[in-house]
Motif scaffolding. Sequence first.
Motif, PDB file in Angstrom:
ATOM      1  N   SER A  97       0.844  -1.191   0.000  1.00  0.00           N
ATOM      2  CA  SER A  97       0.000   0.000   0.000  1.00  0.00           C
ATOM      3  C   SER A  97       0.877   1.238   0.000  1.00  0.00           C
ATOM      4  N   PRO A  98       0.591   2.208  -0.846  1.00  0.00           N
ATOM      5  CA  PRO A  98       1.442   3.422  -0.927  1.00  0.00           C
ATOM      6  C   PRO A  98       1.362   4.224   0.336  1.00  0.00           C
ATOM      7  N   THR A  99       2.519   4.687   0.768  1.00  0.00           N
ATOM      8  CA  THR A  99       2.577   5.534   1.958  1.00  0.00           C
ATOM      9  C   THR A  99       2.217   6.957   1.569  1.00  0.00           C
ATOM     10  N   PRO A 100       1.250   7.530   2.274  1.00  0.00           N
ATOM     11  CA  PRO A 100       0.877   8.908   1.905  1.00  0.00           C
ATOM     12  C   PRO A 100       2.048   9.846   2.104  1.00  0.00           C
ATOM     13  N   SER A 101       2.452  10.491   1.015  1.00  0.00           N
ATOM     14  CA  SER A 101       3.581  11.408   1.099  1.00  0.00           C
ATOM     15  C   SER A 101       3.133  12.724   1.689  1.00  0.00           C
ATOM     16  N   ALA A 102       4.034  13.291   2.441  1.00  0.00           N
ATOM     17  CA  ALA A 102       3.724  14.578   3.057  1.00  0.00           C
ATOM     18  C   ALA A 102       3.608  15.643   1.983  1.00  0.00           C
ATOM     19  N   SER A 103       2.666  16.519   2.135  1.00  0.00           N
ATOM     20  CA  SER A 103       2.472  17.581   1.150  1.00  0.00           C
ATOM     21  C   SER A 103       3.695  18.483   1.148  1.00  0.00           C
ATOM     22  N   PRO A 104       4.212  18.791  -0.025  1.00  0.00           N
ATOM     23  CA  PRO A 104       5.431  19.613  -0.071  1.00  0.00           C
ATOM     24  C   PRO A 104       5.173  20.988   0.506  1.00  0.00           C
ATOM     25  N   SER A 105       6.087  21.385   1.346  1.00  0.00           N
ATOM     26  CA  SER A 105       5.958  22.718   1.945  1.00  0.00           C
ATOM     27  C   SER A 105       6.324  23.761   0.913  1.00  0.00           C
ATOM     28  N   PRO A 106       5.619  24.834   0.911  1.00  0.00           N
ATOM     29  CA  PRO A 106       5.932  25.887  -0.080  1.00  0.00           C
ATOM     30  C   PRO A 106       7.335  26.422   0.116  1.00  0.00           C
ATOM     31  N   THR A 107       8.031  26.516  -0.996  1.00  0.00           N
ATOM     32  CA  THR A 107       9.397  27.033  -0.947  1.00  0.00           C
ATOM     33  C   THR A 107       9.359  28.531  -0.679  1.00  0.00           C
ATOM     34  N   PRO A 108      10.028  28.947   0.381  1.00  0.00           N
ATOM     35  CA  PRO A 108      10.010  30.393   0.673  1.00  0.00           C
ATOM     36  C   PRO A 108      10.651  31.183  -0.451  1.00  0.00           C
ATOM     37  N   SER A 109      10.000  32.217  -0.831  1.00  0.00           N
ATOM     38  CA  SER A 109      10.541  33.059  -1.897  1.00  0.00           C
ATOM     39  C   SER A 109      11.776  33.787  -1.389  1.00  0.00           C
ATOM     40  N   PRO A 110      12.802  33.836  -2.200  1.00  0.00           N
ATOM     41  CA  PRO A 110      14.033  34.500  -1.741  1.00  0.00           C
ATOM     42  C   PRO A 110      13.797  35.983  -1.481  1.00  0.00           C
ATOM     43  N   THR A 111      14.454  36.446  -0.447  1.00  0.00           N
ATOM     44  CA  THR A 111      14.339  37.866  -0.102  1.00  0.00           C
ATOM     45  C   THR A 111      14.996  38.698  -1.190  1.00  0.00           C
ATOM     46  N   PRO A 112      14.260  39.614  -1.720  1.00  0.00           N
ATOM     47  CA  PRO A 112      14.876  40.425  -2.789  1.00  0.00           C
ATOM     48  C   PRO A 112      16.117  41.134  -2.285  1.00  0.00           C
ATOM     49  N   ALA A 113      17.141  41.116  -3.138  1.00  0.00           N
ATOM     50  CA  ALA A 113      18.403  41.754  -2.763  1.00  0.00           C
ATOM     51  C   ALA A 113      18.201  43.257  -2.605  1.00  0.00           C
ATOM     52  N   ALA A 114      19.003  43.805  -1.700  1.00  0.00           N
ATOM     53  CA  ALA A 114      18.922  45.255  -1.469  1.00  0.00           C
ATOM     54  C   ALA A 114      19.315  45.986  -2.753  1.00  0.00           C
ATOM     55  N   VAL A 115      18.505  46.909  -3.114  1.00  0.00           N
ATOM     56  CA  VAL A 115      18.726  47.661  -4.351  1.00  0.00           C
ATOM     57  C   VAL A 115      19.437  48.987  -4.021  1.00  0.00           C
ATOM     58  N   VAL A 116      20.545  49.178  -4.654  1.00  0.00           N
ATOM     59  CA  VAL A 116      21.308  50.418  -4.469  1.00  0.00           C
ATOM     60  C   VAL A 116      20.843  51.426  -5.515  1.00  0.00           C
ATOM     61  N   ASP A 117      20.425  52.567  -5.059  1.00  0.00           N
ATOM     62  CA  ASP A 117      19.922  53.624  -5.954  1.00  0.00           C
ATOM     63  C   ASP A 117      20.928  54.772  -5.970  1.00  0.00           C
ATOM     64  N   ARG A 118      21.786  54.813  -7.004  1.00  0.00           N
ATOM     65  CA  ARG A 118      22.813  55.844  -7.097  1.00  0.00           C
ATOM     66  C   ARG A 118      22.246  57.187  -7.560  1.00  0.00           C
ATOM     67  N   SER A 119      20.945  57.159  -7.929  1.00  0.00           N
ATOM     68  CA  SER A 119      20.356  58.450  -8.324  1.00  0.00           C
ATOM     69  C   SER A 119      20.048  59.330  -7.114  1.00  0.00           C
ATOM     70  N   GLN A 120      20.069  58.748  -5.909  1.00  0.00           N
ATOM     71  CA  GLN A 120      19.822  59.518  -4.700  1.00  0.00           C
ATOM     72  C   GLN A 120      21.091  60.337  -4.362  1.00  0.00           C
ATOM     73  N   PRO A 121      20.956  61.611  -4.178  1.00  0.00           N
ATOM     74  CA  PRO A 121      22.138  62.432  -3.895  1.00  0.00           C
ATOM     75  C   PRO A 121      22.712  62.159  -2.508  1.00  0.00           C
ATOM     76  N   VAL A 122      24.000  62.465  -2.352  1.00  0.00           N
ATOM     77  CA  VAL A 122      24.728  62.202  -1.111  1.00  0.00           C
ATOM     78  C   VAL A 122      25.293  63.530  -0.602  1.00  0.00           C
ATOM     79  N   VAL A 123      25.280  63.683   0.723  1.00  0.00           N
ATOM     80  CA  VAL A 123      25.846  64.859   1.368  1.00  0.00           C
ATOM     81  C   VAL A 123      27.191  64.469   1.972  1.00  0.00           C
TER      82      VAL A 123
END
Length: 205
Positions: A97-123
């Motif tokens: 008899s087939p063993t009921p397989s555990a439902s696959p857990s949703p793969t966590p979406s990767p955290t978006p990498a920090a975006v560097v915005d060089r258009s922002q002026p610097v003091v």
Amino acid sequence: MSKYPRDEFDKVPETSSRQGVHRERLIPSRSGSLALIITVGVLALVLGLAAYFVLPRLGIGQGEGASAPASNSSTPAESPESRPAGTETAEPAPSASPTPSASPSPTPSPTPAAVVDRSQPVVVLNASGIGGLGANVSALIAADGWTTAQVANWGGTPLQTSVIFYGNAEQLPNAQELSRVLGIPNLRESPEFTLVTVAPGPGFQ
């Protein structure tokens, strides 16, 4: 002959076959004894036949007889020590008899990498007390694609080292990138600064 005088009871002839008017014959007849023996024998034979044919059909007396061979068996039970070397016990077959397989857990979406915005002026605020250092820092970050909004001297409490200030979490990626470019590891979040502010202090190279 009796020596006593005869009376009225002596009127019976002495040769008579009667033994007494008030006695019965004590010797039983042989025919009655023979009939009794035959009757007892017939009853014993009937009981024996009934016990031989009827009782086994009723299941009486079979319980003990059936269990006797198992208890008196001369074949010893096989133990692990009595098995020949190299003989292994067969493992039970796995269930089909087939063993009921555990439902696959949703793969966590990767955290978006920090975006560097060089258009922002610097003091750039010179906190080292060395003239012209602010202009040099502005030239360094301009070479990496940044725009300088203001170059001036630091007017607050004297700093003991170089610091990069940022106003909120959205400015943190820009502050981290400027830290890599300028080699300034000290980052401080302060809502007093609306733009990312680089304050080169004493010892800045």
